[in-house]
Design a protein around this motif. Sequence first.
Motif, PDB file in Angstrom:
ATOM      1  N   LYS A 234       0.830  -1.216   0.000  1.00  0.00           N
ATOM      2  CA  LYS A 234       0.000   0.000   0.000  1.00  0.00           C
ATOM      3  C   LYS A 234       0.862   1.264   0.000  1.00  0.00           C
ATOM      4  O   LYS A 234       0.473   2.294  -0.545  1.00  0.00           O
ATOM      5  N   VAL A 237       1.996   3.077  -3.385  1.00  0.00           N
ATOM      6  CA  VAL A 237       1.064   3.871  -4.192  1.00  0.00           C
ATOM      7  C   VAL A 237       0.943   5.275  -3.612  1.00  0.00           C
ATOM      8  O   VAL A 237       0.687   5.431  -2.417  1.00  0.00           O
ATOM      9  N   PRO A 304      -3.875   4.284   0.766  1.00  0.00           N
ATOM     10  CA  PRO A 304      -4.371   3.526  -0.378  1.00  0.00           C
ATOM     11  C   PRO A 304      -4.693   2.095   0.039  1.00  0.00           C
ATOM     12  O   PRO A 304      -4.111   1.565   0.986  1.00  0.00           O
ATOM     13  N   ASP A 308      -6.066  -0.008  -5.067  1.00  0.00           N
ATOM     14  CA  ASP A 308      -5.197   1.011  -5.641  1.00  0.00           C
ATOM     15  C   ASP A 308      -3.868   0.400  -6.098  1.00  0.00           C
ATOM     16  O   ASP A 308      -3.352   0.719  -7.171  1.00  0.00           O
ATOM     17  N   VAL A 309      -3.317  -0.475  -5.262  1.00  0.00           N
ATOM     18  CA  VAL A 309      -2.057  -1.140  -5.595  1.00  0.00           C
ATOM     19  C   VAL A 309      -2.224  -1.980  -6.855  1.00  0.00           C
ATOM     20  O   VAL A 309      -1.402  -1.921  -7.785  1.00  0.00           O
ATOM     21  N   ALA A 312      -2.557   0.184  -9.945  1.00  0.00           N
ATOM     22  CA  ALA A 312      -1.318   0.897 -10.245  1.00  0.00           C
ATOM     23  C   ALA A 312      -0.264  -0.022 -10.856  1.00  0.00           C
ATOM     24  O   ALA A 312       0.486   0.382 -11.745  1.00  0.00           O
ATOM     25  N   ASP A 315      -1.792  -1.761 -14.565  1.00  0.00           N
ATOM     26  CA  ASP A 315      -2.509  -0.881 -15.492  1.00  0.00           C
ATOM     27  C   ASP A 315      -2.103  -1.194 -16.924  1.00  0.00           C
ATOM     28  O   ASP A 315      -0.934  -1.139 -17.279  1.00  0.00           O
ATOM     29  N   HIS A 320     -10.100   2.842 -15.084  1.00  0.00           N
ATOM     30  CA  HIS A 320     -10.071   2.515 -13.657  1.00  0.00           C
ATOM     31  C   HIS A 320     -11.456   2.683 -13.061  1.00  0.00           C
ATOM     32  O   HIS A 320     -12.228   3.518 -13.472  1.00  0.00           O
ATOM     33  N   SER A 325     -10.059   5.817  -0.759  1.00  0.00           N
ATOM     34  CA  SER A 325      -9.065   5.221   0.127  1.00  0.00           C
ATOM     35  C   SER A 325      -9.698   4.821   1.450  1.00  0.00           C
ATOM     36  O   SER A 325     -10.685   5.385   1.867  1.00  0.00           O
TER      37      SER A 325
END
Length: 330
Positions: A234, A237, A304, A308-309, A312, A315, A320, A325
């Motif tokens: 986490k 990010v 995050p 999110d991880v 990221a 991708d 998205h 969060s």
Amino acid sequence: MPTSKWRDDTLRPTAISAIGLRKAYGAEVALDGIDLRVPAGSVFALLGPNGAGKTTAVKILSTLITADAGDLRVGGHDLAVASQAARGTIGVTGQFSAVDGLITGEENMLLMADLCRLPRREGRRVTAELLERFDLTEAAKKPAQSYSGGMKRRLDLAMTLVGAPQIIFLDEPTTGLDPRSRHNMWQVIRGLVAEGATVFLTTQYLEEADELADRIAVLDDGRIAAEGTAEELKRLVPGGHVRLRFAAPTAYRSAAAALRDAAPDDEALTLRLPSDGSQRELRSILDRLDTVGIEADELTVHTPDLDDVFFALTDRGEPHRSHTSKETGR
């Protein structure tokens, strides 16, 4: 929270290791030289989008298919020369159920006991114990095709445990289950690790990895994009921050003067500072306030999450989702 009671991975023996694991199907590379180490008595989660190579990794490490290259060891056995010995230490629950729906749950278990070459009396004893453990005793005499999805998944895992494996591979074990059945399966997995088993888990549910895994690796396009604890991942990010709210305008203005790197919100009387949420950074912020004799009325840490991880690190130009969060207040 981590499932294992161990605090330091370096103190544990290694249950599964892979160095330079590679597998290709013709021109398509499924695994491109990945390295993994899974300490004994822990849960290791492998995350990744569809087609990333997760199931291929499970099939290789559980001896179902062979690798093209790599130094691979499972349960202390070199898979290149002692795959049969490694098989004696592992159990596998795949993405798709191995349950035979035309026979009863008990008969499925006894069939697995025969395959594990248990003596008949021992096989019946183990079958009865596992059916009770997985709350399947009442349904034991019914055809497995009449079971709910959660019951079939519990039976599938019970069959995996007949041979008392030290290392258990679970390939997306809760796919398709309702939230209650998924949480029940989490409890089962925690119980297995508490008894000393090692669990290698692949999952599409990021919450599942966050709840269960001691360490997580994110696999993307056949390569490890990142590995660490959930909290370590986490922190990779950007976007984490600390929000401070003040009730009195005078305290707010004094805090803004002391924390010049903070983004102010004069209307809400709040300050926002970039932060990874670590104890060290929080202490530093609070110490800076203490030096001017100010105390925040509310402190909120925004970090995050694994979603999110995941986005990221994997991708591929796809849209998205809209996400927020996680927050913890004090």
